[in-house]
Scaffold this motif. Structure first.
Motif, PDB file in Angstrom:
ATOM      1  N   LYS A 538     -11.907   0.723   1.569  1.00  0.00           N
ATOM      2  CA  LYS A 538     -13.341   0.919   2.186  1.00  0.00           C
ATOM      3  C   LYS A 538     -14.400   0.011   2.147  1.00  0.00           C
ATOM      4  O   LYS A 538     -15.078  -0.419   3.100  1.00  0.00           O
ATOM      5  CB  LYS A 538     -13.668   2.510   1.846  1.00  0.00           C
ATOM      6  N   LYS A 539     -14.592  -0.614   0.657  1.00  0.00           N
ATOM      7  CA  LYS A 539     -15.518  -1.717   0.193  1.00  0.00           C
ATOM      8  C   LYS A 539     -15.084  -2.873   1.439  1.00  0.00           C
ATOM      9  O   LYS A 539     -16.046  -3.599   1.702  1.00  0.00           O
ATOM     10  CB  LYS A 539     -15.439  -1.742  -0.929  1.00  0.00           C
ATOM     11  N   LEU A 540     -13.935  -3.240   1.339  1.00  0.00           N
ATOM     12  CA  LEU A 540     -13.476  -4.529   1.992  1.00  0.00           C
ATOM     13  C   LEU A 540     -13.704  -4.300   3.435  1.00  0.00           C
ATOM     14  O   LEU A 540     -14.398  -5.283   4.105  1.00  0.00           O
ATOM     15  CB  LEU A 540     -12.035  -4.773   1.745  1.00  0.00           C
ATOM     16  N   ALA A 544     -16.179  -7.259   4.377  1.00  0.00           N
ATOM     17  CA  ALA A 544     -15.560  -8.062   5.224  1.00  0.00           C
ATOM     18  C   ALA A 544     -14.638  -7.799   6.156  1.00  0.00           C
ATOM     19  O   ALA A 544     -13.539  -8.049   6.137  1.00  0.00           O
ATOM     20  CB  ALA A 544     -14.944  -8.812   3.911  1.00  0.00           C
ATOM     21  N   GLY A 545     -15.150  -6.854   7.029  1.00  0.00           N
ATOM     22  CA  GLY A 545     -14.311  -6.566   8.198  1.00  0.00           C
ATOM     23  C   GLY A 545     -13.360  -7.463   8.875  1.00  0.00           C
ATOM     24  O   GLY A 545     -12.104  -7.157   8.740  1.00  0.00           O
ATOM     25  N   ASN A 546     -13.884  -8.417   9.500  1.00  0.00           N
ATOM     26  CA  ASN A 546     -13.135  -9.350  10.290  1.00  0.00           C
ATOM     27  C   ASN A 546     -11.969 -10.068   9.440  1.00  0.00           C
ATOM     28  O   ASN A 546     -11.057 -10.350   9.834  1.00  0.00           O
ATOM     29  CB  ASN A 546     -13.811 -10.195  11.258  1.00  0.00           C
ATOM     30  N   VAL A 559      -2.443   0.695   0.864  1.00  0.00           N
ATOM     31  CA  VAL A 559      -3.777   1.385   0.380  1.00  0.00           C
ATOM     32  C   VAL A 559      -3.108   3.052  -0.121  1.00  0.00           C
ATOM     33  O   VAL A 559      -2.345   3.331   0.563  1.00  0.00           O
ATOM     34  CB  VAL A 559      -4.471   1.672   1.450  1.00  0.00           C
ATOM     35  N   TYR A 560      -3.919   3.233  -1.251  1.00  0.00           N
ATOM     36  CA  TYR A 560      -3.059   4.634  -1.896  1.00  0.00           C
ATOM     37  C   TYR A 560      -4.687   5.470  -2.082  1.00  0.00           C
ATOM     38  O   TYR A 560      -5.719   5.031  -2.196  1.00  0.00           O
ATOM     39  CB  TYR A 560      -2.451   4.369  -2.918  1.00  0.00           C
ATOM     40  N   PRO A 561      -4.443   6.901  -2.258  1.00  0.00           N
ATOM     41  CA  PRO A 561      -5.608   7.717  -2.512  1.00  0.00           C
ATOM     42  C   PRO A 561      -5.962   7.360  -3.975  1.00  0.00           C
ATOM     43  O   PRO A 561      -5.337   7.142  -4.810  1.00  0.00           O
ATOM     44  CB  PRO A 561      -4.897   8.951  -2.276  1.00  0.00           C
ATOM     45  N   LEU A 562      -7.207   7.811  -4.039  1.00  0.00           N
ATOM     46  CA  LEU A 562      -7.748   7.770  -5.335  1.00  0.00           C
ATOM     47  C   LEU A 562      -7.403   8.662  -6.375  1.00  0.00           C
ATOM     48  O   LEU A 562      -6.878   9.813  -6.051  1.00  0.00           O
ATOM     49  CB  LEU A 562      -9.352   8.146  -5.339  1.00  0.00           C
ATOM     50  N   GLY A 563      -7.078   8.260  -7.585  1.00  0.00           N
ATOM     51  CA  GLY A 563      -6.563   9.160  -8.619  1.00  0.00           C
ATOM     52  C   GLY A 563      -7.335  10.509  -8.857  1.00  0.00           C
ATOM     53  O   GLY A 563      -6.770  11.560  -9.496  1.00  0.00           O
ATOM     54  N   LEU A 564      -8.708  10.539  -8.387  1.00  0.00           N
ATOM     55  CA  LEU A 564      -9.373  11.627  -8.456  1.00  0.00           C
ATOM     56  C   LEU A 564      -9.053  12.934  -7.817  1.00  0.00           C
ATOM     57  O   LEU A 564      -9.655  13.914  -7.934  1.00  0.00           O
ATOM     58  CB  LEU A 564     -10.814  11.441  -8.184  1.00  0.00           C
ATOM     59  N   GLN A 574      -6.982   6.721   9.380  1.00  0.00           N
ATOM     60  CA  GLN A 574      -7.261   5.872  10.549  1.00  0.00           C
ATOM     61  C   GLN A 574      -8.159   4.958  10.295  1.00  0.00           C
ATOM     62  O   GLN A 574      -8.263   3.572  10.571  1.00  0.00           O
ATOM     63  CB  GLN A 574      -7.988   6.809  11.647  1.00  0.00           C
ATOM     64  N   GLU A 575      -9.048   4.993   9.185  1.00  0.00           N
ATOM     65  CA  GLU A 575     -10.073   3.702   8.834  1.00  0.00           C
ATOM     66  C   GLU A 575      -9.089   2.916   8.597  1.00  0.00           C
ATOM     67  O   GLU A 575      -9.651   1.500   8.740  1.00  0.00           O
ATOM     68  CB  GLU A 575     -10.745   4.241   7.536  1.00  0.00           C
ATOM     69  N   MET A 576      -7.812   2.951   7.634  1.00  0.00           N
ATOM     70  CA  MET A 576      -7.375   1.781   7.252  1.00  0.00           C
ATOM     71  C   MET A 576      -6.390   1.153   8.163  1.00  0.00           C
ATOM     72  O   MET A 576      -6.299  -0.186   8.222  1.00  0.00           O
ATOM     73  CB  MET A 576      -6.162   2.366   6.048  1.00  0.00           C
ATOM     74  N   TRP A 577      -5.794   1.736   9.374  1.00  0.00           N
ATOM     75  CA  TRP A 577      -5.416   1.348  10.268  1.00  0.00           C
ATOM     76  C   TRP A 577      -6.111   0.466  11.164  1.00  0.00           C
ATOM     77  O   TRP A 577      -5.669  -0.503  11.932  1.00  0.00           O
ATOM     78  CB  TRP A 577      -4.581   2.169  11.115  1.00  0.00           C
TER      79      TRP A 577
END
Length: 763
Positions: A538-540, A544-546, A559-564, A574-577
């Protein structure tokens, strides 16, 4: 035309037969239609004493019997005080396996010959049912019989509603006298999820009570059911095109198809539809379609909302791997919570059955020199690495022929890494990719087509990172250390040491990607794969979107879920796609809207687990930015008309009736994300009507997923989920369509449907 057909035109659908009590006109249940004389099904109806196997000491014989509805299997179990009765539903079965083809039977079924054993695997979190029959032939009867019933259910559609409702009619006839009092009719209505006004229900009852004796029987019951099952909205559409003669000629049907937006509709195609879906032989001979045939067409897969051509592999499969979204699983070995849940090879089998192409293996040192897989430093159970690789060999290519990626989270020392490499080589053999396919282009990623039937290993090729006490760090731990540094909590730099598994990472070398992304890189490294937590991804995307999209145009990102997320919850994929990330890993064992989106994304292209990314995400010089997608380019309008036979949510409360509302959710770039909903219809889950229009303006339609959701409205607490269906906008057909709803676990809720009209206008 109708006069010429005369009495041959059907007044309504009737399926003749006899019920258990010999009542004429009562049909075989829909799931048994055409199977009542089948020897395997007849044996299941009689029942079998099968041994259920749960451990070496827990092995108990029980009676299992197919119920007369053809939809469920009844079984009895003994508890200390009294016997209890239970059922499971055929539609919830994901697979039936013969022999010792489950983790449970391999471990505990040694006393039973494989030919006597079978495993029933269910969708969702429900555990497998491992069974042993008295004889091999009896086991085969259940394997074959369940296969026939599952095939029959897959072929069923709303056209079977008439026979479906007869099942409830039989249950509502409390004294089984083949007559229905008004009280029994009211009970029937509650069973099928409709709380009809008493005065209206009684007036309908009296209209059908031709003998005026306060009972309905024979033809009177049929008339009542026909009135109950009327679809006025379909009749209105049909009559709009058929005119006064009330039958569709081939040109009239073609006009309807053209208005539906059917590409390439021709007279020949209209004739083919008549010959396929028309029930009346006389009408068929005259190339005419009656209302019944019209309804059958609209309820068929050909007339449904997903584009039929997209149910097969239709995309170009010869592009580099980085050009595809790839169905990916996180903590694949878990069947429940990542804190104390069980690990199982069955979780891998289920993931493959859902089209997953990238699975995760958390590898730790085990006793006896054998590496194990589990969620480290937790109470989750452990399974052998070699057993998981055997499951990959046996099940990875059952549904899809395209490559599987093993994402190794390696916590093992050199000795057990050598054992891992040995198991990969000896068990997978030629499936395993151990060298470049094209030595002339070592930096080019191959295509899914080139890698059919092959297994790739994602892991480190460079020396491994270690922490202060010398323990090897996995990719995920390295990523977490990076995030600690970003928050100001950096530590000493880890030392480096070679590991023996590194030669196996041929096309998927694990590499680090820092924030902000150094993208586009001066020299792309297509064979490198970065693993990012959802937070770092999400930070990327934000910073640095484009550039991140350009990076993903040539290299794989996982991309994987947070360990929390202790309860194995998921993030929104969807955000990652939107940024072109290919390996968006989710916890497949956790149902929810996130997994609905994942299932919808990969529903198309033959459910092969690979979906070609839109062109704007494949070009190395793309200017696309999901945060700034430009002006609206598409208007999506949906008219929510009606629903049919929604399921009851609480079977233990017969008076509980659904108050349904429909919500349409748009998942895409942030500017497109939206949801709108209809009003609720009180006390009617049988045939609620809305007639409401919802409209959306879309800026990046090529990324949009549409999720149709039905909920039970509650004024004082959160609405209850009833059913949903999700698919890409690009695979959604226009016109009048039925949406066939799915449960939380992705099982069919047939005959539950939504009826809508869809319009997609592109500027």
């Amino acid at each position: 035309q109708a006069q010429a057909l005369g009495p041959h035109l059907p007044a309504g659908r009737r399926v003749e037969g006899t019920c258990k009590q010999g009542r004429p006109g009562c049909p075989s249940p829909p799931a048994l239609a055409g199977l009542t004389e089948d020897e395997d099904v007849r044996a299941m109806l009689r029942g079998s004493r099968l041994c259920k196997i749960r451990s070496r000491t827990w092995q108990k014989e029980r009676l299992y019997r197919l119920q007369e509805d053809g939809l469920s299997v009844w079984f009895q179990r003994r508890i200390p005080r009294a016997p209890s009765q239970h059922i499971f539903f055929v539609q919830h079965i994901e697979a039936v396996r013969e022999g010792h083809q489950s983790e449970g039977l391999r471990r505990f079924g040694g006393a039973f010959e494989p030919s006597r054993c079978l495993t029933i695997a269910f969708k969702g979190r429900r555990k497998n049912l491992d069974l042993a029959a008295p004889t091999a032939e009896e086991a085969q009867r259940w394997v074959r019989g369940l296969a026939k019933l599952r095939a029959r259910l897959d072929a069923m559609s709303q056209r079977d509603t008439h026979t479906w409702i007869h099942f409830y009619l039989h249950r509502a006839d409390s004294n089984q006298d083949s007559k229905m009092s008004f009280k029994e009719i009211k009970n029937l209505l509650r069973m099928v999820n409709v709380d009809m006004n008493d005065m209206y229900a009684y007036s309908l009852f009296k209209e059908c009570d031709r003998s005026n004796n306060e009972w309905l029987e024979g033809p009177e019951i049929e008339e009542f059911l026909q009135r109950l099952l009327k679809r006025p909205e379909l009749e209105e559409i049909f009559h709009r095109y058929s005119g006064e003669d009330r039958v569709l000629s081939t040109p009239e049907l073609l006009e309807f198809l053209e208005d539906q937006g059917e590409d390439g509709a021709t007279l020949a195609h209209a004739q083919q539809l008549i010959h396929t879906y028309e029930l009346n032989e006389t009408a068929k001979q005259h190339e005419l379609m009656t209302l019944d045939g019209f309804m059958m067409y609209l309820l068929s897969p050909e007339g449904g909302c997903p584009e039929p051509a997209h149910t097969c592999v239709f995309q170009d499969m010869n592009q580099p791997l980085a050009h595809y979204f790839i169905s990916s699983s996180h903590n694949t070995y878990l069947t429940d919570s990542q804190i104390g849940g069980p690990s199982s090879t069955e979780a891998y089998v289920r993931a493959f059955a859902q089209g997953c192409r990238c699975v995760e293996l958390d590898c730790w040192e085990g006793p006896g020199g054998e590496p194990v897989i589990y969620h480290g430093h937790t109470l989750t159970s452990k399974i052998l690495f070699r057993d998981v690789i055997q499951a990959v060999r046996d099940h990875a290519f059952t549904l899809s022929p395209y490559p599987v990626i093993l994402s190794l989270e390696n916590h093992c020392g050199l000795e057990q890494q050598a054992a891992m490499a040995r198991h990969l080589h000896t068990i997978l053999g030629d499936m395993l990719v151990t060298q470049l396919l094209d030595s002339q282009n070592p930096e080019e990623l191959p295509s899914p087509e080139q890698l059919k039937g092959r297994v790739l290993v994602k892991g480190k090729r460079l020396p491994a990172a270690r922490n202060e006490d010398g323990r090897i760090l996995s990719d995920r731990e390295e990523d977490n250390e990076d995030e600690d540094e970003e928050r100001g909590g950096g530590g000493p730099r880890p030392s480096r040491s070679p590991r023996s598994c590194r030669p196996l990472a041929v096309y998927c070398w694990a590499s680090r990607l820092r924030t902000p992304a150094p993208c586009p890189q001066p020299r792309p490294q297509p064979c490198q794969v970065s693993s990012l937590s959802e937070r770092k991804a999400k930070k990327l995307i934000r910073e640095a979107g484009n550039s991140f999209i350009r990076h993903n145009a040539c290299q794989l990102t996982r991309v994987y879920p947070l360990g929390l997320r202790m309860n194995s919850a998921n993030y929104n994929p969807q955000e990652m796609w939107n940024s072109g990330c290919q390996l968006v890993a989710l916890n497949f064992q956790t149902p929810g809207y996130e997994m609905d989106l994942n299932a919808g994304r990969f529903l198309i292209n033959g459910q092969c687990g690979y979906v070609l990314k839109p062109a704007c995400l494949r070009q190395r010089d793309t200017t696309f930015d999901p945060e700034c997608p430009g002006p609206p380019r598409t208007t999506f309008t949906i008219q929510v008309l009606t629903a049919q036979q929604l399921p009851k949510l609480n079977a233990e409360k017969p008076n509980s009736i659904v108050d349904p509302l429909v919500r349409i959710e748009i998942h895409g770039v942030p500017a497109d994300c939206a949801c709108k909903e209809t009003n609720c219809v009180p006390n009617n889950g049988f045939n609620p009507r809305w007639g409401q229009t919802l409209q959306f303006q879309l800026r990046a339609p090529e990324l949009v997923l549409v999720r149709f959701v039905v909920e039970d409205y509650d004024a004082t607490s959160p609405n209850d989920f009833v059913g949903q269906f999700t698919l890409p906008l690009s695979s959604l057909k226009q016109g009048y369509r039925h949406i066939h709803l799915l449960s939380k676990d992705g099982a069919s809720l047939s005959p539950a449907t939504l009826f809508v009209h869809i319009c997609i206008q592109r500027s």
